[in-house]
Design a protein around this motif. Structure first.
Motif, PDB file in Angstrom:
ATOM      1  N   GLY A  50       1.108  -1.650   0.089  1.00 20.74           N
ATOM      2  CA  GLY A  50       0.231  -0.022  -0.012  1.00 20.74           C
ATOM      3  C   GLY A  50       0.492   1.289  -0.114  1.00 20.74           C
ATOM      4  O   GLY A  50       1.303   1.169  -1.205  1.00 20.74           O
ATOM      5  N   ARG A  51       0.149   2.086   0.666  1.00 17.11           N
ATOM      6  CA  ARG A  51       1.597   3.232   1.062  1.00 17.11           C
ATOM      7  C   ARG A  51       2.747   2.921   2.126  1.00 17.11           C
ATOM      8  O   ARG A  51       3.094   4.463   2.395  1.00 17.11           O
ATOM      9  CB  ARG A  51       0.630   4.272   1.430  1.00 17.11           C
ATOM     10  N   ASP A  52       2.871   2.238   2.338  1.00 21.78           N
ATOM     11  CA  ASP A  52       3.768   1.400   3.569  1.00 21.78           C
ATOM     12  C   ASP A  52       4.945   0.736   3.267  1.00 21.78           C
ATOM     13  O   ASP A  52       4.755  -0.236   2.406  1.00 21.78           O
ATOM     14  CB  ASP A  52       3.925   0.830   4.707  1.00 21.78           C
ATOM     15  N   THR A  53       6.549   1.771   3.289  1.00 26.16           N
ATOM     16  CA  THR A  53       7.169   0.967   3.009  1.00 26.16           C
ATOM     17  C   THR A  53       8.215   0.709   3.573  1.00 26.16           C
ATOM     18  O   THR A  53       8.978   1.519   4.315  1.00 26.16           O
ATOM     19  CB  THR A  53       8.481   2.364   1.557  1.00 26.16           C
ATOM     20  N   VAL A  54       9.179  -0.317   3.126  1.00 26.56           N
ATOM     21  CA  VAL A  54      10.815  -0.283   4.661  1.00 26.56           C
ATOM     22  C   VAL A  54      12.148  -0.599   3.335  1.00 26.56           C
ATOM     23  O   VAL A  54      11.572  -1.537   3.040  1.00 26.56           O
ATOM     24  CB  VAL A  54      10.162  -1.422   5.173  1.00 26.56           C
ATOM     25  N   SER A  55      12.802   0.062   4.161  1.00 23.22           N
ATOM     26  CA  SER A  55      14.525  -0.667   2.924  1.00 23.22           C
ATOM     27  C   SER A  55      15.014  -0.684   3.731  1.00 23.22           C
ATOM     28  O   SER A  55      15.147  -0.568   5.489  1.00 23.22           O
ATOM     29  CB  SER A  55      14.450   0.831   2.191  1.00 23.22           C
ATOM     30  N   SER A  56      15.810  -1.743   3.506  1.00 24.01           N
ATOM     31  CA  SER A  56      16.505  -2.229   4.344  1.00 24.01           C
ATOM     32  C   SER A  56      18.418  -2.578   3.921  1.00 24.01           C
ATOM     33  O   SER A  56      18.514  -3.170   2.785  1.00 24.01           O
ATOM     34  CB  SER A  56      16.440  -3.938   4.812  1.00 24.01           C
ATOM     35  N   GLU A  57      19.260  -2.617   4.376  1.00 27.55           N
ATOM     36  CA  GLU A  57      20.989  -2.506   3.677  1.00 27.55           C
ATOM     37  C   GLU A  57      21.153  -4.592   3.846  1.00 27.55           C
ATOM     38  O   GLU A  57      19.957  -4.582   4.942  1.00 27.55           O
ATOM     39  CB  GLU A  57      21.810  -1.940   4.003  1.00 27.55           C
ATOM     40  N   ILE A  85       6.657  -4.697   8.452  1.00 34.33           N
ATOM     41  CA  ILE A  85       5.610  -4.360   7.768  1.00 34.33           C
ATOM     42  C   ILE A  85       4.278  -4.960   7.955  1.00 34.33           C
ATOM     43  O   ILE A  85       4.571  -6.314   7.474  1.00 34.33           O
ATOM     44  CB  ILE A  85       6.329  -3.805   6.309  1.00 34.33           C
ATOM     45  N   SER A  86       3.273  -4.252   7.942  1.00 38.07           N
ATOM     46  CA  SER A  86       2.483  -5.255   8.102  1.00 38.07           C
ATOM     47  C   SER A  86       1.432  -5.100   6.932  1.00 38.07           C
ATOM     48  O   SER A  86       2.083  -4.382   5.894  1.00 38.07           O
ATOM     49  CB  SER A  86       0.694  -4.036   8.618  1.00 38.07           C
ATOM     50  N   VAL A  87       1.244  -6.311   6.497  1.00 33.24           N
ATOM     51  CA  VAL A  87       0.363  -7.629   5.281  1.00 33.24           C
ATOM     52  C   VAL A  87      -1.117  -7.491   5.164  1.00 33.24           C
ATOM     53  O   VAL A  87      -1.480  -8.608   6.041  1.00 33.24           O
ATOM     54  CB  VAL A  87       1.369  -8.181   4.547  1.00 33.24           C
ATOM     55  N   GLY A  88      -1.756  -7.095   4.421  1.00 35.52           N
ATOM     56  CA  GLY A  88      -2.585  -7.560   4.299  1.00 35.52           C
ATOM     57  C   GLY A  88      -3.185  -8.812   4.426  1.00 35.52           C
ATOM     58  O   GLY A  88      -3.147  -8.816   2.098  1.00 35.52           O
ATOM     59  N   GLU A  89      -4.807  -9.348   4.276  1.00 30.28           N
ATOM     60  CA  GLU A  89      -4.627 -10.533   3.094  1.00 30.28           C
ATOM     61  C   GLU A  89      -5.301  -9.915   1.943  1.00 30.28           C
ATOM     62  O   GLU A  89      -4.464 -10.715   0.390  1.00 30.28           O
ATOM     63  CB  GLU A  89      -6.237 -10.866   3.663  1.00 30.28           C
ATOM     64  N   ASP A  90      -5.896  -9.179   1.584  1.00 29.71           N
ATOM     65  CA  ASP A  90      -6.132  -7.898  -0.170  1.00 29.71           C
ATOM     66  C   ASP A  90      -4.562  -7.956  -0.852  1.00 29.71           C
ATOM     67  O   ASP A  90      -5.144  -6.693  -1.435  1.00 29.71           O
ATOM     68  CB  ASP A  90      -7.293  -7.881   0.117  1.00 29.71           C
ATOM     69  N   SER A  91      -3.955  -7.341  -0.158  1.00 28.39           N
ATOM     70  CA  SER A  91      -2.669  -6.136  -0.141  1.00 28.39           C
ATOM     71  C   SER A  91      -1.889  -7.118  -1.391  1.00 28.39           C
ATOM     72  O   SER A  91      -2.674  -8.036  -1.565  1.00 28.39           O
ATOM     73  CB  SER A  91      -1.146  -5.973   0.937  1.00 28.39           C
ATOM     74  N   THR A  92      -0.796  -6.149  -2.385  1.00 28.32           N
ATOM     75  CA  THR A  92      -0.027  -6.978  -2.803  1.00 28.32           C
ATOM     76  C   THR A  92       1.202  -5.653  -2.366  1.00 28.32           C
ATOM     77  O   THR A  92       1.102  -5.143  -2.180  1.00 28.32           O
ATOM     78  CB  THR A  92      -0.060  -5.606  -4.284  1.00 28.32           C
ATOM     79  N   VAL A  93       2.388  -7.468  -2.252  1.00 28.74           N
ATOM     80  CA  VAL A  93       3.200  -6.580  -1.642  1.00 28.74           C
ATOM     81  C   VAL A  93       4.328  -6.429  -2.839  1.00 28.74           C
ATOM     82  O   VAL A  93       4.734  -7.073  -3.629  1.00 28.74           O
ATOM     83  CB  VAL A  93       4.254  -8.046  -0.511  1.00 28.74           C
ATOM     84  N   VAL A 157      22.288 -11.085   1.976  1.00 25.98           N
ATOM     85  CA  VAL A 157      21.024 -11.259   2.431  1.00 25.98           C
ATOM     86  C   VAL A 157      20.568 -10.728   3.339  1.00 25.98           C
ATOM     87  O   VAL A 157      20.912 -10.065   4.023  1.00 25.98           O
ATOM     88  CB  VAL A 157      21.228 -12.647   3.546  1.00 25.98           C
ATOM     89  N   TRP A 158      19.455 -10.326   2.708  1.00 25.35           N
ATOM     90  CA  TRP A 158      18.049  -8.771   3.434  1.00 25.35           C
ATOM     91  C   TRP A 158      16.725  -9.663   3.842  1.00 25.35           C
ATOM     92  O   TRP A 158      16.615 -10.595   3.807  1.00 25.35           O
ATOM     93  CB  TRP A 158      17.955  -8.130   1.822  1.00 25.35           C
ATOM     94  N   SER A 159      16.829  -9.314   5.320  1.00 25.97           N
ATOM     95  CA  SER A 159      15.573  -9.848   6.696  1.00 25.97           C
ATOM     96  C   SER A 159      14.783  -8.952   6.412  1.00 25.97           C
ATOM     97  O   SER A 159      14.890  -7.929   6.466  1.00 25.97           O
ATOM     98  CB  SER A 159      16.458  -9.904   7.062  1.00 25.97           C
ATOM     99  N   PHE A 160      13.552  -9.293   6.734  1.00 28.55           N
ATOM    100  CA  PHE A 160      12.271  -7.885   6.521  1.00 28.55           C
ATOM    101  C   PHE A 160      11.669  -9.307   7.747  1.00 28.55           C
ATOM    102  O   PHE A 160      10.690 -10.263   7.609  1.00 28.55           O
ATOM    103  CB  PHE A 160      11.310  -8.146   5.171  1.00 28.55           C
ATOM    104  N   LYS A 161      10.214  -8.510   8.625  1.00 32.53           N
ATOM    105  CA  LYS A 161       9.129  -9.529   9.171  1.00 32.53           C
ATOM    106  C   LYS A 161       7.633  -8.652   8.718  1.00 32.53           C
ATOM    107  O   LYS A 161       7.491  -7.326   8.329  1.00 32.53           O
ATOM    108  CB  LYS A 161       9.298  -8.697  10.357  1.00 32.53           C
ATOM    109  N   LEU A 162       7.012  -9.245   8.108  1.00 31.27           N
ATOM    110  CA  LEU A 162       6.168  -9.139   7.166  1.00 31.27           C
ATOM    111  C   LEU A 162       5.099  -9.370   8.615  1.00 31.27           C
ATOM    112  O   LEU A 162       4.798 -10.937   9.616  1.00 31.27           O
ATOM    113  CB  LEU A 162       5.557 -10.602   6.310  1.00 31.27           C
ATOM    114  N   LYS A 163       4.005  -9.089   8.884  1.00 36.72           N
ATOM    115  CA  LYS A 163       3.116  -9.095  10.374  1.00 36.72           C
ATOM    116  C   LYS A 163       1.834  -8.704   9.824  1.00 36.72           C
ATOM    117  O   LYS A 163       1.105  -7.959   8.425  1.00 36.72           O
ATOM    118  CB  LYS A 163       3.124  -8.147  10.888  1.00 36.72           C
ATOM    119  N   LYS A 164       1.037  -9.883  10.069  1.00 37.20           N
ATOM    120  CA  LYS A 164      -0.712 -10.069   9.212  1.00 37.20           C
ATOM    121  C   LYS A 164      -0.661  -9.078   9.772  1.00 37.20           C
ATOM    122  O   LYS A 164      -1.274  -7.973  11.323  1.00 37.20           O
ATOM    123  CB  LYS A 164      -1.289 -11.173  10.330  1.00 37.20           C
ATOM    124  N   ALA A 165      -2.195  -8.077   9.423  1.00 31.14           N
ATOM    125  CA  ALA A 165      -2.605  -6.756   9.025  1.00 31.14           C
ATOM    126  C   ALA A 165      -4.000  -7.164   9.803  1.00 31.14           C
ATOM    127  O   ALA A 165      -4.715  -8.241   9.453  1.00 31.14           O
ATOM    128  CB  ALA A 165      -2.304  -5.804   8.045  1.00 31.14           C
TER     129      ALA A 165
END
Length: 165
Positions: A50-57, A85-93, A157-165
């Motif tokens: 959506g409108r949320d963005t996370v970047s990582s080295e 970052i929060s991810v909804g069921e109907d979201s596009t990642v 290797v780049w790592s992120f956490k996806l949390k269910k919205a």
């Protein structure tokens, strides 16, 4: 009137000018020394939902060279510090990577398991519901998404956490 002999006042100005020049050169040298001690930034990976963005080295990166087994084991321990970052069921990642990552090829792993095939593109989209679906082995309320540069050998290797919205 001055009591200095003829030409001596000019000598005082030359000494002061010379001291300023030496001080400036010293400051420049110190600045370069400080900059040389800094690590080069690694290529970045970005996730947008959506409108949320996370970047990582990179969690682990060896300037584009292969990582050995010891380094990869250490990487696995660092994934706990990943950005969330929060991810909804109907979201596009949307996943975007630096061209350096794309040139080497990259794949997405979720909870340590391969999730996508190797890609040489800088951008990829995935449905949000795939990240919280038992069918894909990604059930639960939180998952770790890892971007792996290169397949064999791994180069970053780049790592992120996806949390269910």
């Amino acid at each position: 009137m001055t009591t200095l002999p003829r030409g001596e006042a000019a000598e005082v100005h030359r000494v002061a000018r010379r001291r300023r020049a030496v001080a400036a050169a010293g400051a420049v040298a110190a600045g370069l020394l400080v900059l040389s001690a800094c690590d080069k930034p690694t290529p970045t990976a970005t996730i947008t939902v959506g409108r949320d963005t996370v970047s990582s080295e990179a969690v682990c990166y060896n300037d584009g060279n292969a990582l050995d087994a010891k380094a990869l084991t250490a990487c696995a321990k660092k994934t706990g510090d990943a950005k969330t970052i929060s991810v909804g069921e109907d979201s596009t990642v949307r996943i975007g990577v630096d061209p350096k990552i794309a040139d080497a090829g990259w794949a997405v792993l979720v909870n340590g398991r391969p999730f996508t095939s190797l890609s040489k593109e800088t951008y990829r989209t995935l449905p949000g519901n795939a990240f919280f679906n038992e069918q894909y082995g990604t059930g639960g309320n939180s998952n770790t998404l890892v971007i792996q540069m290169g397949s064999n050998p791994t180069k970053g290797v780049w790592s992120f956490k996806l949390k269910k919205a």
